[in-house]
Design an enzyme around this catalytic site. Structure first.
Site, PDB file in Angstrom:
ATOM      1  N   ASP A 188       0.855  -1.183   0.000  1.00 12.65           N
ATOM      2  CA  ASP A 188       0.000   0.000   0.000  1.00 12.65           C
ATOM      3  C   ASP A 188       0.895   1.239   0.000  1.00 12.65           C
ATOM      4  OD1 ASP A 188      -2.591   1.430   0.354  1.00 12.65           O
ATOM      5  OD2 ASP A 188      -1.674   2.013   2.259  1.00 12.65           O
ATOM      6  N   GLU A 198      -0.462  -1.295  -6.346  1.00 14.08           N
ATOM      7  CA  GLU A 198      -1.642  -0.582  -6.830  1.00 14.08           C
ATOM      8  C   GLU A 198      -1.329   0.122  -8.145  1.00 14.08           C
ATOM      9  OE1 GLU A 198      -3.726   1.404  -3.134  1.00 14.08           O
ATOM     10  OE2 GLU A 198      -1.551   1.543  -2.956  1.00 14.08           O
ATOM     11  N   CYS A 229     -12.946  -4.524   4.460  1.00 16.76           N
ATOM     12  CA  CYS A 229     -12.344  -5.261   5.568  1.00 16.76           C
ATOM     13  C   CYS A 229     -11.571  -6.449   5.004  1.00 16.76           C
ATOM     14  CB  CYS A 229     -13.410  -5.737   6.543  1.00 16.76           C
ATOM     15  SG  CYS A 229     -12.756  -6.727   7.910  1.00 16.76           S
ATOM     16  N   CYS A 258     -14.001  -2.267  11.222  1.00 21.47           N
ATOM     17  CA  CYS A 258     -15.059  -2.845  10.398  1.00 21.47           C
ATOM     18  C   CYS A 258     -16.409  -2.723  11.093  1.00 21.47           C
ATOM     19  CB  CYS A 258     -14.748  -4.318  10.109  1.00 21.47           C
ATOM     20  SG  CYS A 258     -15.995  -5.109   9.064  1.00 21.47           S
ATOM     21  N   ASP A 277      -3.509   1.302   6.896  1.00 18.28           N
ATOM     22  CA  ASP A 277      -2.587   0.913   5.830  1.00 18.28           C
ATOM     23  C   ASP A 277      -2.320  -0.586   5.837  1.00 18.28           C
ATOM     24  OD1 ASP A 277      -2.463   3.539   5.083  1.00 18.28           O
ATOM     25  OD2 ASP A 277      -0.566   3.954   6.093  1.00 18.28           O
TER      26      ASP A 277
END
Length: 386
Positions: free
Chosen positions: A194, A276, A330, A349, A359
């Protein structure tokens, strides 16, 4: 896989003068070729050579140097056309695009000049080069580099090298064709990465590269530039020039360290890496004015490139995944809700009650997506240059 390594030249006073004169001469010639190309409607390289080669030879350039000057000018227009087509210079009729299209491309006096093996030869044992200049062939020009770079040059150098003058110093950027390791086709899992500003990189294995130090460094550099620019004295301008690119060098070094850590961990554990695809994120994100500097200084693309080429050298599989909802979903139960992200650092969550660092949760989601992409056989693609 092609990589570029840099060596620093250590010329004597007379050699430095010859190298400086050569760069000035070839770039002045390149500006003339660029003007001819602009007037002729930017013809193909072969046609451009008909209009310019004889004149370049008359200016004292060698045959290979003249060919490289023509190719450099033509390649510059190819790059300009690609940027226009990609929309990097704005829409048709925009001031920036109109300015770029209305005049010939110009080259700085110290801009890079390519050399091939006919113009440049390397003597690795003595750490010297022999290089063509407008004053004749210079022999025994010393260079300096690390032992690892010298080993790479000796084993893998192939292709052209660029001569560059930067702040009065001369460098050679040499292309090396390094063989890639066979990719591990059966990874035991994927390391999700991330990318962010507060934390530069957070992985699903627990590694977190905090961005506090780098952000403080950027803030200090920004404030110092403001003060020196406001002062405007000769000494302030000298200091600004001396400190130029310091932030970029520091950022690149930080990204090298982070990328090496991530790739080494994946290689040691037999995992792949999932990144990503953040292409176009600067255009999609809306931020307050005081946050824009941080966004545009965010070097996620450079870090991604470093991870990618290091992974290729190590034979580590790499996939790019869609970053959508990775910060809202989640990683334990899969429930997605924007309210799950209670703060910048906290994920809670609403369905199962799982509490994680935001993160860390996103990195696990990226890892899961990486496994899915790999198993389903989708073609992963490197994001385009922002």
């Amino acid at each position: 896989m092609k990589i570029v390594v840099r060596v620093k030249l250590l010329p004597e006073a007379g050699q430095a003068a010859a190298l400086r004169s050569t760069l000035r001469t070839v770039n002045e010639a390149a500006n003339w070729v660029s003007g001819v190309a602009f007037e002729q409607g930017v013809p193909r390289e072969y046609e451009l050579r008909k209009h310019t080669y004889a004149e370049l030879k008359a200016r004292g350039l060698g045959a290979q140097a003249a060919q490289h000057v023509i190719k450099k000018a033509r390649d510059a227009y190819t790059a300009l056309k690609a940027n226009i087509r990609a929309g990097n210079l704005g829409k048709p009729g925009s001031p920036r695009r109109a300015k770029a299209e209305s005049k010939p491309i110009r080259f700085r006096p110290e801009a890079a000049q390519p050399y091939d093996d006919r113009c440049l030869s390397w003597q690795y044992d003595t750490a010297t080069v022999s290089i063509w200049t407008v004053s004749g062939r210079l022999r025994n020009v010393r260079f300096a580099c690390s032992p690892d770079v010298l080993k790479t040059l000796r084993a893998h150098r192939k292709g052209e090298s660029d001569l560059i003058e930067r702040d009065g110093l001369f460098y050679l950027f040499a292309v090396c064709d390094v063989p890639e390791k066979p990719v591990n086709e059966n990874p035991s899992g994927f390391v999700g990465v991330d990318l962010g500003i507060v934390n530069i990189a957070t992985t699903s294995t627990g590694y977190r590269a905090a961005g506090r130090g780098l952000n403080r460094h950027r803030a200090r550099q920004l404030e110092l530039r403001r003060k020196l620019q406001a002062k405007g004295t000769k000494s302030a301008k000298r200091l600004l020039k001396k400190r130029s690119r310091k932030e970029a060098r520091h950022t690149a070094n930080t990204n090298h360290i982070i990328s090496k850590t991530i790739v080494t961990t994946a290689e040691r554990t037999g995992h792949g890496i999932a990144l990503e695809d953040l292409t176009g994120i600067r255009g999609r994100v809306r931020l307050r004015k005081d946050q824009r500097t941080s966004l545009h200084a965010w070097s996620f693309h450079q870090l991604g490139q470093y991870i990618e080429y290091k992974a290729k050298r190590a034979g580590v599989p790499l996939v790019y995944v869609d970053p959508a909802y990775t910060s809202q979903q989640c990683s334990q139960c899969g429930h997605t809700d924007r309210r799950n992200r209670t703060s910048q650092a906290t994920f809670e969550c609403r369905s199962c009650g799982t509490m994680l660092h935001a993160d860390d949760n996103a990195s696990h989601n990226i890892a899961h997506k990486g496994v899915t992409v790999w198993i389903t056989g989708r073609e992963s693609r490197a994001p385009a240059t922002p």
